[in-house]
Design an enzyme around this catalytic site. Structure first.
Site, mmCIF file in Angstrom:
data_model
loop_
_atom_site.group_PDB
_atom_site.id
_atom_site.type_symbol
_atom_site.label_atom_id
_atom_site.label_comp_id
_atom_site.label_asym_id
_atom_site.label_seq_id
_atom_site.Cartn_x
_atom_site.Cartn_y
_atom_site.Cartn_z
ATOM 1 N N HIS A 140 -12.992 2.650 -0.385
ATOM 2 C CA HIS A 140 -12.990 1.610 0.661
ATOM 3 C C HIS A 140 -13.608 0.302 0.140
ATOM 4 C CE1 HIS A 140 -13.213 4.831 4.101
ATOM 5 N NE2 HIS A 140 -11.946 4.494 3.863
ATOM 6 N N ASN B 40 0.879 -1.172 0.000
ATOM 7 C CA ASN B 40 0.000 0.000 0.000
ATOM 8 C C ASN B 40 0.917 1.223 0.000
ATOM 9 O OD1 ASN B 40 -1.821 2.005 0.436
ATOM 10 N ND2 ASN B 40 -2.813 1.020 2.200
ATOM 11 N N GLU C 76 -8.094 -5.487 4.540
ATOM 12 C CA GLU C 76 -7.988 -5.211 3.105
ATOM 13 C C GLU C 76 -6.781 -5.932 2.511
ATOM 14 O OE1 GLU C 76 -8.449 -1.268 4.669
ATOM 15 O OE2 GLU C 76 -9.320 -0.636 2.772
ATOM 16 N N ARG D 179 -2.348 -2.091 -3.702
ATOM 17 C CA ARG D 179 -3.590 -1.347 -3.512
ATOM 18 C C ARG D 179 -3.541 -0.123 -4.432
ATOM 19 N NH1 ARG D 179 -5.326 2.899 1.027
ATOM 20 N NH2 ARG D 179 -7.433 3.153 0.296
ATOM 21 N N ARG E 102 -12.425 15.313 7.383
ATOM 22 C CA ARG E 102 -13.207 15.678 6.189
ATOM 23 C C ARG E 102 -14.654 15.974 6.570
ATOM 24 N NH1 ARG E 102 -11.637 10.404 3.022
ATOM 25 N NH2 ARG E 102 -9.503 10.417 3.767
#
Ligand code: ADP
Length: 414
Positions: A179, A7, A383, A90, A240
């Site tokens: 996601h 990643n 993940e 990823r 956010r």
């Protein structure tokens, strides 16, 4: 088969080395602050913990350090880099094109570069990781797993924004969602736990970490999700804003803020941090709330209210929901957030078992009351394992690979 999952972020590389198909993690590590004076590096494995502080100028040097660490005669876990048969990367944005994980070819790399237009902070460092891995592990099969892929099944009525249609044709402006690997992983895991086929289940999955998103999954397919063209839309997140009236942007522009500043405010200074004025970390906010801090309490209330509103919307989207899943750092560990979000929803078929809710942390488990029509589960996301699984499957299908489908079937039968 040894599968390395990478990643690669703007200034960091996270990785895990798996033994597949046993799904065993044999090493994991993190390199941070690439390009700065000192880049801290940590690796954990059965052969102990390695910590190095050195200067790593770029991603290529970073991956070289990681591979040297994995193959180090004293602290490494494999004798030679040739043992790494596949690398799963990823990749954040795969546009509308990539509906699943793929073998990386020059054409795939060109597409990832093209979608950097939609994910300028993510796709370029993802590509740097891919280039470095191709250089240092030329014999390994390289695969890409996209955050957007799982959401390519979202129908137009949920994906398109109500703006002039030519903006979709000209600029591909639509809801892509993110996601996806996490939502897909937890949905698939619950089907395994319940011993049901994924196509029999309607699920709502809540990924609540620093970034937060919620997805409606109908018979195994994503049909709506809260993040949109970018990961800014939807739920309240660490820094956010999530949803807001777009006119706020013009109002701020009128007040003298330029687009770059507004972008920074909405992505980096809003959400839990902006509301509380103190922290983007839910652990801190829960502690502050317990100490009587009204702004922390308000930030948590707004976070849960927004989540509850989306949950209500997705219950209506699905018509019938079998289960709600909580995952991500907050979803897995924070009983207060789950309680505040779900309390008073008995009329909709949702009832928590408060004792189980309080006690279940970061492990798989049901937290709904016995007999409740909609079951509620915590499933820690993974993940990396999903990406490793995809890389393993793609590598196994390659002609000439010793671990072809026939061979893997044979192994499974033992
Ligand atoms: P990322 O999205 O960066 O992967 P995580 O999934 O680790 O982030 O989620 C980070 C959030 O999870 C933070 O708000 C943090 O407070 C929260 N979190 C992590 N561990 C716990 C815990 N034990 N209790 C409560 N909240 C936690």
């Amino acid at each position: 088969m040894k599968v390395l999952v990478i990643n690669s972020g703007s200034s960091s590389i996270k990785y895990q080395l798996f033994e597949m198909p046993r799904s065993e993690v044999i090493a994991r590590g993190l390199l941070e602050k690439i390009g700065e004076e000192i880049s801290p590096f940590r690796q954990k494995s059965g052969r102990g913990e390695v910590e190095i502080k050195t200067r790593v100028p770029d991603h290529e040097a970073g991956l070289n350090l990681i591979i040297r660490s994995i193959t180090d005669p004293e602290t490494g876990v494999v004798a030679s880099r040739n043992e790494i048969a596949a690398v799963g990367h990823r990749v954040v944005h795969g546009g509308e094109e990539f509906t699943g994980s793929v073998l990386i070819t020059p054409r795939v790399m060109a597409k990832i570069r093209k979608y950097a237009d939609l994910a300028p902070l993510h796709n370029p460092p993802n590509l740097m990781g891919i280039r470095a891995a191709r250089k240092f592990l030329p014999g390994a099969v390289q695969t890409a797993s996209f955050d957007t892929a799982f959401h390519t099944t979202i129908p137009d009525k949920a994906a398109l924004y109500a703006i002039p249609h030519h903006f979709y044709h000209r600029y591909r402006i639509k809801r892509y969602g993110f996601h996806g690997t996490s939502h897909r992983y937890v949905a698939r895991r619950l089907a395994e736990i319940l011993k049901r086929d994924k196509t029999e289940l309607n699920l709502i999955t809540c990924h609540l970490g620093n970034g937060c998103s919620i997805t409606a999954i109908e018979q195994g397919r994503s049909v709506d999700t809260s993040m949109g063209l970018t990961p800014l839309e939807g739920l309240v997140m660490g820094t956010r804003s999530g949803d807001l009236d777009p006119a706020i942007i013009f109002y701020l522009a009128d007040k003298g803020y330029n687009p770059k500043e507004i972008n920074n405010i909405l992505n980096k200074q809003s959400g839990l941090l902006g509301l509380s004025g103190q922290s983007n970390d839910m652990r801190n906010l829960v502690a502050l709330r317990e100490g009587g801090d009204p702004r922390a309490a308000l930030a948590i209330d707004i976070f849960c209210y927004r989540l509850r509103k989306y949950l209500g919307a997705y219950l209506a989207v699905l018509g019938r929901t079998d289960a709600i899943i909580f995952t991500g750092g907050i979803g897995e560990n924070n009983p207060l957030i789950r309680t505040l979000t779900l309390q008073g929803l008995e009329g909709l078929g949702i009832r928590l078992d408060e004792k189980r809710n309080r006690l279940t942390r970061a492990v798989e488990g049901e937290i709904s009351a016995p007999g409740a029509p909609i079951r509620v589960y915590i499933i820690p996301t993974n993940e990396e394992l999903r990406i490793a699984g995809d890389a393993y499957e793609i590598a196994s299908r390659r002609p000439g690979n010793a671990i072809g489908p026939a061979a893997s079937k044979k192994r499974r039968r033992k």
